[in-house]
Write a protein that holds these residues in place. Structure first.
Motif, PDB file in Angstrom:
ATOM      1  N   ARG A   1       0.846  -1.211   0.000  1.00 25.64           N
ATOM      2  CA  ARG A   1       0.000   0.000   0.000  1.00 25.64           C
ATOM      3  C   ARG A   1       0.873   1.250   0.000  1.00 25.64           C
ATOM      4  O   ARG A   1       0.458   2.306  -0.445  1.00 25.64           O
ATOM      5  CB  ARG A   1      -0.895  -0.014   1.252  1.00 25.64           C
ATOM      6  N   TYR A   2       2.107   1.108   0.489  1.00 26.28           N
ATOM      7  CA  TYR A   2       2.960   2.299   0.652  1.00 26.28           C
ATOM      8  C   TYR A   2       3.692   2.612  -0.640  1.00 26.28           C
ATOM      9  O   TYR A   2       4.524   1.835  -1.102  1.00 26.28           O
ATOM     10  CB  TYR A   2       3.929   2.088   1.817  1.00 26.28           C
ATOM     11  N   LEU A   3       3.372   3.782  -1.186  1.00 31.59           N
ATOM     12  CA  LEU A   3       3.991   4.231  -2.443  1.00 31.59           C
ATOM     13  C   LEU A   3       5.508   4.310  -2.288  1.00 31.59           C
ATOM     14  O   LEU A   3       6.256   3.903  -3.174  1.00 31.59           O
ATOM     15  CB  LEU A   3       3.410   5.596  -2.834  1.00 31.59           C
ATOM     16  N   SER A   4       5.966   4.762  -1.140  1.00 29.81           N
ATOM     17  CA  SER A   4       7.429   4.910  -0.931  1.00 29.81           C
ATOM     18  C   SER A   4       8.116   3.549  -1.046  1.00 29.81           C
ATOM     19  O   SER A   4       9.191   3.432  -1.642  1.00 29.81           O
ATOM     20  CB  SER A   4       7.708   5.515   0.449  1.00 29.81           C
ATOM     21  N   PHE A   5       7.469   2.511  -0.552  1.00 28.14           N
ATOM     22  CA  PHE A   5       8.029   1.158  -0.640  1.00 28.14           C
ATOM     23  C   PHE A   5       8.132   0.733  -2.101  1.00 28.14           C
ATOM     24  O   PHE A   5       9.168   0.243  -2.564  1.00 28.14           O
ATOM     25  CB  PHE A   5       7.133   0.193   0.136  1.00 28.14           C
ATOM     26  N   ARG A   6       7.076   1.023  -2.858  1.00 26.21           N
ATOM     27  CA  ARG A   6       7.060   0.591  -4.261  1.00 26.21           C
ATOM     28  C   ARG A   6       8.042   1.415  -5.099  1.00 26.21           C
ATOM     29  O   ARG A   6       8.637   0.905  -6.050  1.00 26.21           O
ATOM     30  CB  ARG A   6       5.635   0.703  -4.812  1.00 26.21           C
ATOM     31  N   ILE A   7       8.236   2.675  -4.725  1.00 29.44           N
ATOM     32  CA  ILE A   7       9.206   3.526  -5.445  1.00 29.44           C
ATOM     33  C   ILE A   7      10.619   2.965  -5.278  1.00 29.44           C
ATOM     34  O   ILE A   7      11.358   2.769  -6.235  1.00 29.44           O
ATOM     35  CB  ILE A   7       9.141   4.975  -4.910  1.00 29.44           C
ATOM     36  N   ILE A   8      10.970   2.655  -4.036  1.00 29.72           N
ATOM     37  CA  ILE A   8      12.323   2.149  -3.753  1.00 29.72           C
ATOM     38  C   ILE A   8      12.571   0.824  -4.486  1.00 29.72           C
ATOM     39  O   ILE A   8      13.587   0.646  -5.161  1.00 29.72           O
ATOM     40  CB  ILE A   8      12.533   1.987  -2.231  1.00 29.72           C
ATOM     41  N   TYR A   9      11.575  -0.077  -4.428  1.00 30.71           N
ATOM     42  CA  TYR A   9      11.822  -1.390  -5.032  1.00 30.71           C
ATOM     43  C   TYR A   9      11.658  -1.390  -6.553  1.00 30.71           C
ATOM     44  O   TYR A   9      12.163  -2.269  -7.241  1.00 30.71           O
ATOM     45  CB  TYR A   9      10.981  -2.465  -4.323  1.00 30.71           C
ATOM     46  N   ALA A  10      11.017  -0.346  -7.078  1.00 27.45           N
ATOM     47  CA  ALA A  10      11.015  -0.190  -8.544  1.00 27.45           C
ATOM     48  C   ALA A  10      12.425   0.162  -9.008  1.00 27.45           C
ATOM     49  O   ALA A  10      12.920  -0.379 -10.007  1.00 27.45           O
ATOM     50  CB  ALA A  10      10.038   0.906  -8.941  1.00 27.45           C
ATOM     51  N   ALA A  11      13.096   1.029  -8.256  1.00 28.30           N
ATOM     52  CA  ALA A  11      14.479   1.418  -8.606  1.00 28.30           C
ATOM     53  C   ALA A  11      15.414   0.223  -8.444  1.00 28.30           C
ATOM     54  O   ALA A  11      16.218  -0.083  -9.334  1.00 28.30           O
ATOM     55  CB  ALA A  11      14.929   2.573  -7.715  1.00 28.30           C
ATOM     56  N   VAL A  12      15.280  -0.506  -7.346  1.00 32.44           N
ATOM     57  CA  VAL A  12      16.161  -1.656  -7.083  1.00 32.44           C
ATOM     58  C   VAL A  12      15.946  -2.736  -8.148  1.00 32.44           C
ATOM     59  O   VAL A  12      16.901  -3.286  -8.704  1.00 32.44           O
ATOM     60  CB  VAL A  12      15.898  -2.224  -5.667  1.00 32.44           C
ATOM     61  N   THR A  13      14.690  -3.006  -8.475  1.00 32.70           N
ATOM     62  CA  THR A  13      14.385  -4.045  -9.481  1.00 32.70           C
ATOM     63  C   THR A  13      14.960  -3.661 -10.838  1.00 32.70           C
ATOM     64  O   THR A  13      15.640  -4.459 -11.488  1.00 32.70           O
ATOM     65  CB  THR A  13      12.860  -4.221  -9.610  1.00 32.70           C
ATOM     66  N   ALA A  14      14.744  -2.411 -11.245  1.00 33.71           N
ATOM     67  CA  ALA A  14      15.240  -1.963 -12.563  1.00 33.71           C
ATOM     68  C   ALA A  14      16.758  -2.019 -12.598  1.00 33.71           C
ATOM     69  O   ALA A  14      17.351  -2.433 -13.606  1.00 33.71           O
ATOM     70  CB  ALA A  14      14.753  -0.551 -12.856  1.00 33.71           C
ATOM     71  N   PHE A  15      17.401  -1.650 -11.486  1.00 35.07           N
ATOM     72  CA  PHE A  15      18.871  -1.715 -11.442  1.00 35.07           C
ATOM     73  C   PHE A  15      19.332  -3.160 -11.640  1.00 35.07           C
ATOM     74  O   PHE A  15      20.197  -3.449 -12.470  1.00 35.07           O
ATOM     75  CB  PHE A  15      19.415  -1.188 -10.113  1.00 35.07           C
ATOM     76  N   LEU A  16      18.742  -4.081 -10.885  1.00 34.79           N
ATOM     77  CA  LEU A  16      19.168  -5.485 -10.940  1.00 34.79           C
ATOM     78  C   LEU A  16      18.943  -6.071 -12.328  1.00 34.79           C
ATOM     79  O   LEU A  16      19.815  -6.763 -12.870  1.00 34.79           O
ATOM     80  CB  LEU A  16      18.432  -6.302  -9.874  1.00 34.79           C
ATOM     81  N   VAL A  17      17.807  -5.746 -12.948  1.00 33.38           N
ATOM     82  CA  VAL A  17      17.522  -6.275 -14.297  1.00 33.38           C
ATOM     83  C   VAL A  17      18.584  -5.773 -15.274  1.00 33.38           C
ATOM     84  O   VAL A  17      19.193  -6.549 -16.015  1.00 33.38           O
ATOM     85  CB  VAL A  17      16.108  -5.856 -14.758  1.00 33.38           C
ATOM     86  N   ALA A  18      18.873  -4.459 -15.222  1.00 34.13           N
ATOM     87  CA  ALA A  18      19.859  -3.881 -16.160  1.00 34.13           C
ATOM     88  C   ALA A  18      21.248  -4.426 -15.856  1.00 34.13           C
ATOM     89  O   ALA A  18      21.981  -4.849 -16.760  1.00 34.13           O
ATOM     90  CB  ALA A  18      19.849  -2.356 -16.057  1.00 34.13           C
ATOM     91  N   PHE A  19      21.606  -4.481 -14.564  1.00 33.67           N
ATOM     92  CA  PHE A  19      22.964  -4.887 -14.183  1.00 33.67           C
ATOM     93  C   PHE A  19      23.232  -6.351 -14.528  1.00 33.67           C
ATOM     94  O   PHE A  19      24.278  -6.712 -15.058  1.00 33.67           O
ATOM     95  CB  PHE A  19      23.143  -4.668 -12.668  1.00 33.67           C
TER      96      PHE A  19
END
Ligand code: 57M
Length: 358
Positions: free
Chosen positions: A20-38
């Motif tokens: 439910r927390y947008l801040s949680f989803r923002i952080i893990y969107a960045a982490v997920t995108a980093f891991l996929v690209a890396f």
């Protein structure tokens, strides 16, 4: 979609409440995108090399660039994949703004892919003509602007930094203005992408700045407190810009000097268009001139150089865009890049301060 699919079960499994927390989803969107690209980058780079998608280097540029010949390009495909996947995973896909920015990014990515494909795969050295590219960009940006214009609740009022009481309503003129912002931003990032890490750095910084802007614009209390226009659902754009931040960080690992891969037009055009589209939806269009100030400086240096060259037969810069001017003055490539990153960071900080200085 994780939010849409998993949150409804939070009554049975309380830990799912975290979605439910947008801040949680923002952080893990960045982490997920980093891991996929890396994680995928080495494989993508090998594939681009196997397909002989090496950059041809023009002879009329700085001589130092000749050593770059053959560097795999079109790495932007990886950025696009990481951003789209992470956004679909972490954003509330019931919100129309999410689909609008994804269509903008994929659409401009397709234009860039067509240009790169013709340049590198069909070896038609020039790729799409400037007219073809520009027409496709304007057509796509116009479609996005018209969807926004007719979207219930969307306002054509223009926010002006520093002036909280000056909010002119552009009416249907806003459609042309939105097209200008999106196409201008796309081409400015494209022009900037001329040194290792030079475009992706300011893209990351701008994405972080607009993550904050979109979060605040979508937050009823914060937008009221800061006297900025509240845009219902804009908070989900912060998930998208966080994914751009993460994917850019992952790409930068391989694009930093000496670059193992270039993003190609398939990367630069959609990244610029994505920032422009977020700026338009979040109603902070003019702020992009400050947040993306490095892109503006690069594009303006070209405009002034071409006008001066045509009008007076003389150059203002040793070579445009301005990053080549510094190279011709003897600055090493990493020095040019990091110094422009420093300027980008300072401009982003000043831009965010305008949210309060009103
Ligand atoms: C986009 N592309 C890079 C790479 C990247 C009107 C004029 C200003 C147009 C401009 C131009 O051609 N812009 C195209 C910039 C190119 O990068 C490729 O393009 C993709 C981005 N679209 O992903 O695939 C070259 O940039 C270098 N590069 C890196 N590291 C990177 O991470 O080193 C790119 C990414 C690559 C590589 O060398 O080949 C580009 O520069 O073309 N033209 C110019 O920018 C040219 N300037 C010029 O013509 N100036 C004249 C005009 C203004 C009158 C002048 O000042 O007199 C310069 N670019 C080149 N040679 N390549 C200078 C001449």
């Amino acid at each position: 979609m994780l939010y849409n699919w998993l949150y409804p079960f939070h009554t049975d499994y309380s830990f799912l409440n975290v979605f439910r927390y947008l801040s949680f989803r923002i952080i893990y969107a960045a982490v997920t995108a980093f891991l996929v690209a890396f994680v995928l980058a080495p494989r993508v780079i090998r594939k681009l090399q196997a397909m002989k998608l090496g950059q041809q280097i023009r002879g009329d540029g700085p001589k130092s660039h000749l050593a770059k010949s053959g560097t795999p390009t079109m790495g932007g495909i990886l950025i696009l994949f990481a951003v789209v996947l992470s956004t679909l995973l972490w954003a509330d896909i019931a919100k129309p703004y999410v689909w609008l920015v994804l269509v903008a990014m994929v659409g401009f990515g397709a234009i860039g892919f067509a240009d790169d494909y013709l340049k590198f795969i069909k070896a038609q050295s020039k790729g799409l003509s400037a007219g073809q590219k520009f027409t496709a960009q304007v057509a796509l940006a116009l479609a996005i602007a018209l969807v926004l214009y007719f979207l219930p609740g969307y306002t054509t009022k223009l926010s002006i930094p520093f002036f909280k009481n000056v909010v002119p309503d552009l009416g249907w003129l806003y459609v042309a203005f939105a097209v200008l912002v999106i196409v201008g931003s796309s081409n400015a990032v494209n022009l900037t992408d001329g040194l290792d890490g030079l475009a992706i750095g300011p893209v990351m910084i701008a994405a972080l700045a607009y993550t904050i802007v979109a979060y605040v614009a979508g937050h009823r209390l914060m937008s009221d407190y800061l006297l900025i226009q509240h845009i219902e659902g804009a908070g989900e754009l912060a998930v998208f810009t966080a994914a751009i931040l993460g994917a850019s960080l992952g790409f930068l690992w391989f694009n930093t000097y000496p670059a193992s891969v270039f993003m190609g037009d398939v990367g630069s055009l959609p990244l610029g268009a994505a920032l422009g589209t977020v700026a338009v939806i979040s109603k902070h269009e003019l702020l992009l001139l400050m947040v993306g100030g490095v892109f503006v400086i690069e594009a303006v240096s070209v405009i002034f150089q071409v006008i001066s060259f045509k009008a007076r037969g003389k150059r203002i810069f040793l070579m445009a865009p301005i990053h080549h001017h510094f190279e011709m003055k003897g600055w090493e490539e990493p020095k040019v890049v990091v110094r422009l990153w420093i300027i980008a960071i300072l401009l982003a900080l000043l831009s965010l301060s305008t949210l309060k200085l009103r």
